[in-house]
Design a protein around this motif. Structure first.
Motif, PDB file in Angstrom:
ATOM      1  N   PRO A 142      28.767   6.827 -32.579  1.00 34.41           N
ATOM      2  CA  PRO A 142      27.442   5.826 -33.251  1.00 34.41           C
ATOM      3  C   PRO A 142      27.864   4.696 -33.292  1.00 34.41           C
ATOM      4  O   PRO A 142      26.768   3.602 -33.058  1.00 34.41           O
ATOM      5  N   ALA A 143      28.780   4.182 -33.770  1.00 34.87           N
ATOM      6  CA  ALA A 143      29.038   2.687 -34.037  1.00 34.87           C
ATOM      7  C   ALA A 143      29.398   1.862 -33.002  1.00 34.87           C
ATOM      8  O   ALA A 143      28.963   0.874 -32.682  1.00 34.87           O
ATOM      9  N   ALA A 144      30.002   2.494 -31.752  1.00 35.90           N
ATOM     10  CA  ALA A 144      30.051   1.514 -30.739  1.00 35.90           C
ATOM     11  C   ALA A 144      30.624   2.433 -29.475  1.00 35.90           C
ATOM     12  O   ALA A 144      30.824   3.812 -29.671  1.00 35.90           O
ATOM     13  N   HIS A 145      30.037   2.158 -28.287  1.00 42.25           N
ATOM     14  CA  HIS A 145      30.436   2.996 -27.119  1.00 42.25           C
ATOM     15  C   HIS A 145      31.206   1.896 -26.012  1.00 42.25           C
ATOM     16  O   HIS A 145      31.161   1.007 -26.080  1.00 42.25           O
ATOM     17  N   PRO A 146      32.043   2.775 -25.304  1.00 37.81           N
ATOM     18  CA  PRO A 146      32.691   2.104 -24.259  1.00 37.81           C
ATOM     19  C   PRO A 146      31.893   1.383 -23.167  1.00 37.81           C
ATOM     20  O   PRO A 146      30.949   1.930 -23.211  1.00 37.81           O
ATOM     21  N   SER A 147      32.190   0.312 -22.653  1.00 38.38           N
ATOM     22  CA  SER A 147      31.471  -0.275 -21.613  1.00 38.38           C
ATOM     23  C   SER A 147      31.400   0.520 -20.485  1.00 38.38           C
ATOM     24  O   SER A 147      32.365   1.524 -20.222  1.00 38.38           O
ATOM     25  N   GLY A 148      30.285   0.415 -19.850  1.00 39.55           N
ATOM     26  CA  GLY A 148      30.007   1.267 -18.704  1.00 39.55           C
ATOM     27  C   GLY A 148      29.355   2.588 -19.071  1.00 39.55           C
ATOM     28  O   GLY A 148      29.144   2.800 -20.245  1.00 39.55           O
ATOM     29  N   GLY A 149      29.196   3.542 -17.938  1.00 40.67           N
ATOM     30  CA  GLY A 149      28.420   4.652 -18.267  1.00 40.67           C
ATOM     31  C   GLY A 149      27.016   4.616 -18.000  1.00 40.67           C
ATOM     32  O   GLY A 149      26.707   3.865 -17.199  1.00 40.67           O
ATOM     33  N   PHE A 150      26.444   5.956 -18.460  1.00 43.26           N
ATOM     34  CA  PHE A 150      25.139   6.312 -17.934  1.00 43.26           C
ATOM     35  C   PHE A 150      24.039   6.350 -19.298  1.00 43.26           C
ATOM     36  O   PHE A 150      24.489   6.970 -20.107  1.00 43.26           O
ATOM     37  N   PHE A 151      22.798   5.673 -18.834  1.00 40.12           N
ATOM     38  CA  PHE A 151      21.744   5.770 -20.168  1.00 40.12           C
ATOM     39  C   PHE A 151      20.585   6.189 -19.558  1.00 40.12           C
ATOM     40  O   PHE A 151      20.403   6.176 -18.189  1.00 40.12           O
ATOM     41  N   VAL A 152      19.525   6.689 -20.488  1.00 39.18           N
ATOM     42  CA  VAL A 152      18.308   7.218 -20.171  1.00 39.18           C
ATOM     43  C   VAL A 152      17.386   6.105 -20.980  1.00 39.18           C
ATOM     44  O   VAL A 152      17.388   6.048 -22.146  1.00 39.18           O
ATOM     45  N   GLN A 153      16.856   5.261 -20.083  1.00 35.31           N
ATOM     46  CA  GLN A 153      15.978   4.169 -20.555  1.00 35.31           C
ATOM     47  C   GLN A 153      14.577   4.619 -20.775  1.00 35.31           C
ATOM     48  O   GLN A 153      14.005   5.238 -19.737  1.00 35.31           O
ATOM     49  N   ILE A 154      14.036   4.815 -21.987  1.00 35.52           N
ATOM     50  CA  ILE A 154      12.590   5.090 -22.164  1.00 35.52           C
ATOM     51  C   ILE A 154      11.488   4.112 -21.968  1.00 35.52           C
ATOM     52  O   ILE A 154      10.492   4.207 -21.458  1.00 35.52           O
ATOM     53  N   GLY A 155      11.921   2.930 -22.286  1.00 24.53           N
ATOM     54  CA  GLY A 155      11.179   1.731 -21.892  1.00 24.53           C
ATOM     55  C   GLY A 155      11.708   0.503 -22.569  1.00 24.53           C
ATOM     56  O   GLY A 155      12.784   0.448 -23.252  1.00 24.53           O
ATOM     57  N   ALA A 156      10.952  -0.712 -22.110  1.00 27.29           N
ATOM     58  CA  ALA A 156      11.399  -2.228 -22.379  1.00 27.29           C
ATOM     59  C   ALA A 156      10.171  -2.532 -23.361  1.00 27.29           C
ATOM     60  O   ALA A 156       8.832  -2.717 -22.825  1.00 27.29           O
ATOM     61  N   PHE A 157      10.404  -3.399 -24.620  1.00 30.56           N
ATOM     62  CA  PHE A 157       9.417  -3.647 -25.347  1.00 30.56           C
ATOM     63  C   PHE A 157       9.413  -5.133 -25.716  1.00 30.56           C
ATOM     64  O   PHE A 157      10.876  -5.746 -25.735  1.00 30.56           O
ATOM     65  N   SER A 158       8.335  -5.760 -25.917  1.00 34.95           N
ATOM     66  CA  SER A 158       8.338  -7.491 -26.018  1.00 34.95           C
ATOM     67  C   SER A 158       8.603  -7.653 -27.644  1.00 34.95           C
ATOM     68  O   SER A 158       9.320  -8.795 -28.045  1.00 34.95           O
ATOM     69  N   THR A 159       8.603  -6.683 -28.430  1.00 33.43           N
ATOM     70  CA  THR A 159       8.812  -7.038 -29.670  1.00 33.43           C
ATOM     71  C   THR A 159       9.813  -5.928 -30.359  1.00 33.43           C
ATOM     72  O   THR A 159       9.731  -4.738 -29.807  1.00 33.43           O
ATOM     73  N   MET A 160      10.679  -6.164 -31.175  1.00 36.81           N
ATOM     74  CA  MET A 160      11.630  -5.452 -31.821  1.00 36.81           C
ATOM     75  C   MET A 160      10.693  -4.206 -32.731  1.00 36.81           C
ATOM     76  O   MET A 160      11.305  -3.259 -32.760  1.00 36.81           O
ATOM     77  N   ASN A 161       9.750  -4.570 -33.137  1.00 34.30           N
ATOM     78  CA  ASN A 161       9.190  -3.474 -34.220  1.00 34.30           C
ATOM     79  C   ASN A 161       8.548  -2.502 -33.173  1.00 34.30           C
ATOM     80  O   ASN A 161       8.748  -1.308 -33.587  1.00 34.30           O
ATOM     81  N   ASN A 162       8.228  -2.522 -32.083  1.00 35.30           N
ATOM     82  CA  ASN A 162       7.740  -1.633 -31.054  1.00 35.30           C
ATOM     83  C   ASN A 162       8.737  -0.842 -30.611  1.00 35.30           C
ATOM     84  O   ASN A 162       8.604   0.481 -30.605  1.00 35.30           O
ATOM     85  N   ALA A 163       9.845  -1.412 -30.306  1.00 31.44           N
ATOM     86  CA  ALA A 163      10.970  -0.706 -29.767  1.00 31.44           C
ATOM     87  C   ALA A 163      11.567   0.214 -30.969  1.00 31.44           C
ATOM     88  O   ALA A 163      11.953   1.229 -30.804  1.00 31.44           O
ATOM     89  N   GLU A 164      11.582  -0.174 -32.268  1.00 32.99           N
ATOM     90  CA  GLU A 164      12.010   0.508 -33.375  1.00 32.99           C
ATOM     91  C   GLU A 164      11.160   1.865 -33.503  1.00 32.99           C
ATOM     92  O   GLU A 164      11.635   2.868 -33.801  1.00 32.99           O
ATOM     93  N   LYS A 165       9.866   1.666 -33.433  1.00 32.66           N
ATOM     94  CA  LYS A 165       8.788   2.834 -33.271  1.00 32.66           C
ATOM     95  C   LYS A 165       9.244   3.887 -32.331  1.00 32.66           C
ATOM     96  O   LYS A 165       9.057   5.024 -32.287  1.00 32.66           O
ATOM     97  N   GLN A 166       9.488   3.323 -31.104  1.00 31.92           N
ATOM     98  CA  GLN A 166       9.693   4.244 -29.794  1.00 31.92           C
ATOM     99  C   GLN A 166      11.130   4.701 -30.174  1.00 31.92           C
ATOM    100  O   GLN A 166      11.225   6.167 -29.848  1.00 31.92           O
ATOM    101  N   ARG A 167      11.893   4.411 -30.565  1.00 34.02           N
ATOM    102  CA  ARG A 167      13.340   4.697 -31.052  1.00 34.02           C
ATOM    103  C   ARG A 167      13.277   5.902 -31.744  1.00 34.02           C
ATOM    104  O   ARG A 167      13.919   6.999 -31.743  1.00 34.02           O
ATOM    105  N   GLY A 168      12.518   5.651 -32.917  1.00 36.94           N
ATOM    106  CA  GLY A 168      12.277   6.707 -33.989  1.00 36.94           C
ATOM    107  C   GLY A 168      11.575   8.153 -33.317  1.00 36.94           C
ATOM    108  O   GLY A 168      11.656   9.327 -33.556  1.00 36.94           O
ATOM    109  N   LEU A 169      10.796   7.849 -32.193  1.00 32.57           N
ATOM    110  CA  LEU A 169       9.947   9.158 -31.729  1.00 32.57           C
ATOM    111  C   LEU A 169      11.027   9.805 -30.687  1.00 32.57           C
ATOM    112  O   LEU A 169      10.699  11.025 -30.474  1.00 32.57           O
ATOM    113  N   VAL A 170      12.085   9.308 -29.922  1.00 34.40           N
ATOM    114  CA  VAL A 170      13.033   9.890 -29.210  1.00 34.40           C
ATOM    115  C   VAL A 170      14.244  10.329 -29.827  1.00 34.40           C
ATOM    116  O   VAL A 170      15.287  10.712 -29.232  1.00 34.40           O
ATOM    117  N   SER A 171      14.675  10.013 -31.138  1.00 33.32           N
ATOM    118  CA  SER A 171      15.784  10.041 -31.522  1.00 33.32           C
ATOM    119  C   SER A 171      16.538  11.732 -31.668  1.00 33.32           C
ATOM    120  O   SER A 171      17.650  11.715 -31.743  1.00 33.32           O
TER     121      SER A 171
END
Length: 345
Positions: free
Chosen positions: A265-294
């Motif tokens: 949780p604190a840090a991850h090694p460089s590299g690897g694969f991620f699943v990107q759900i979306g990109a947002f223009s504001t941190m507030n919207n990003a935080e809302k989306q993160r809560g939905l997919v946690s």
């Protein structure tokens, strides 16, 4: 579980059903014994009709540019890779309107009618189980079936996440499920009928199961009364690390935690694969989306630049392989997150 906008499903009317009496008389007898029961699964899911589900075949639909054409069939055989889905989908609606129960023996298939019955055999270890198909998917490359957690445990594939399997549709059982569903029977009635079929196929319990309760007489002791000290030292310090190693008390991992077992949780090694759900223009919207997919796994917000301006990417991971990330991306797409995709960091 599925996107109704991309996967329209047509309800088959009972008036359109024609029965072959010679092949389905056994199924009708079972129907008579369970028709009076009521199904209580998914009672908290918001209405009896939604939790009971219905018989569906469905219209053709498109996922990621691939057209899938559902059809009613009773002798389907297929070989490929199966995956499984569990806690992230427990309690949500399946494609035919049931409430998904990870403790039930069910599965998702891309084209088979719902409900239908298939035997799944793990080709890597020979273990098999019988499941009801009540959902759509999977759509990751090379996948042919998604099984519930209970079925995955029986197939011994929860830790590996995937397995090579053979799917064999059970004709009589599938016809019985169709009749029960068309006559208003829900998951409980279908499972009761299916359990009777399975019990009949298994036959009487093996004799070895009873013999285990009465162990054979203890043979005469032939070991030396006083073994040499060098050969008998159960409390040797060298043994202690073997006993203490590992993470005791942890249950079997979910699909998301399995794929990201190496992530911290604190840090991850460089590299690897991620699943990107979306990109947002504001941190507030990003935080809302993160809560939905946690609930789907370890999540993060990663700042990046796009078109000369800063954006905030919501991602899950990291995962050690693209296939592991693809399993999670597939789950997200089926839950309505159509923009979910695998990215390499």
């Amino acid at each position: 579980m599925y996107d109704g906008r991309e996967m329209p499903l047509a309800v088959v009317s009972p008036r359109s059903v024609s029965m072959n009496f010679a092949r389905t008389c056994g199924a009708l007898l079972l129907l008579a014994t369970v028709a009076g029961c009521t199904s209580h699964r998914g009672a908290t899911g918001g209405g009896a009709s939604a939790s009971r589900g219905m018989y569906k075949v469905g219209a053709p639909y498109t996922i990621d540019g691939v057209i899938y054409t559902p059809m009613e069939e009773f002798q389907h055989v297929e070989t490929g890779v199966a995956s499984w889905y569990g806690p992230g989908f427990h309690g949500k609606s399946t494609a035919n309107g049931e409430t998904y129960d990870q403790s039930d023996h069910t599965a998702a298939h891309r084209t088979l009618q719902m409900p239908s019955v298939v035997r799944v055999t793990n080709l890597d270890n020979g273990r098999s189980t019988v499941v009801r198909v009540n959902d759509r998917g999977p759509y990751a490359r090379g996948r042919v079936l998604d099984v519930s957690r209970a079925a995955a445990e029986e197939l011994d594939m929860t830790h590996s996440g995937t397995a090579r399997v053979r799917i064999e549709q059970l004709t009589m059982e599938s016809q019985s499920m169709k009749e029960i569903a068309l006559n208003g029977g829900g998951p409980s009635e279908q499972r009761a009928a299916l359990d009777k079929y399975i019990a009949g196929r298994r036959g009487p319990p093996p004799v070895t199961a009873t013999a285990q309760a009465t162990p054979p007489p203890t043979p005469p002791v032939t070991v030396p009364a006083s073994p040499p000290p060098s050969a008998y030292n159960p409390r040797s310090p060298a043994v202690t690390p073997l006993v203490a190693s590992g993470s005791a008390g942890q249950g079997p991992p979910t699909v998301a935690t399995l794929a990201s077992a190496a992530a911290q949780p604190a840090a991850h090694p460089s590299g690897g694969f991620f699943v990107q759900i979306g990109a947002f223009s504001t941190m507030n919207n990003a935080e809302k989306q993160r809560g939905l997919v946690s609930s789907y796994g370890l999540s993060e917000i990663s700042p990046a630049s796009a078109g000369g301006r800063e954006v905030y990417r919501v991602r899950l991971g990291p995962y050690t392989t693209s296939d592991a990330a693809g399993i999670v991306a597939d789950r997200l797409k089926r839950s309505g997150y159509g923009d979910a995709r695998v990215v390499a960091d």
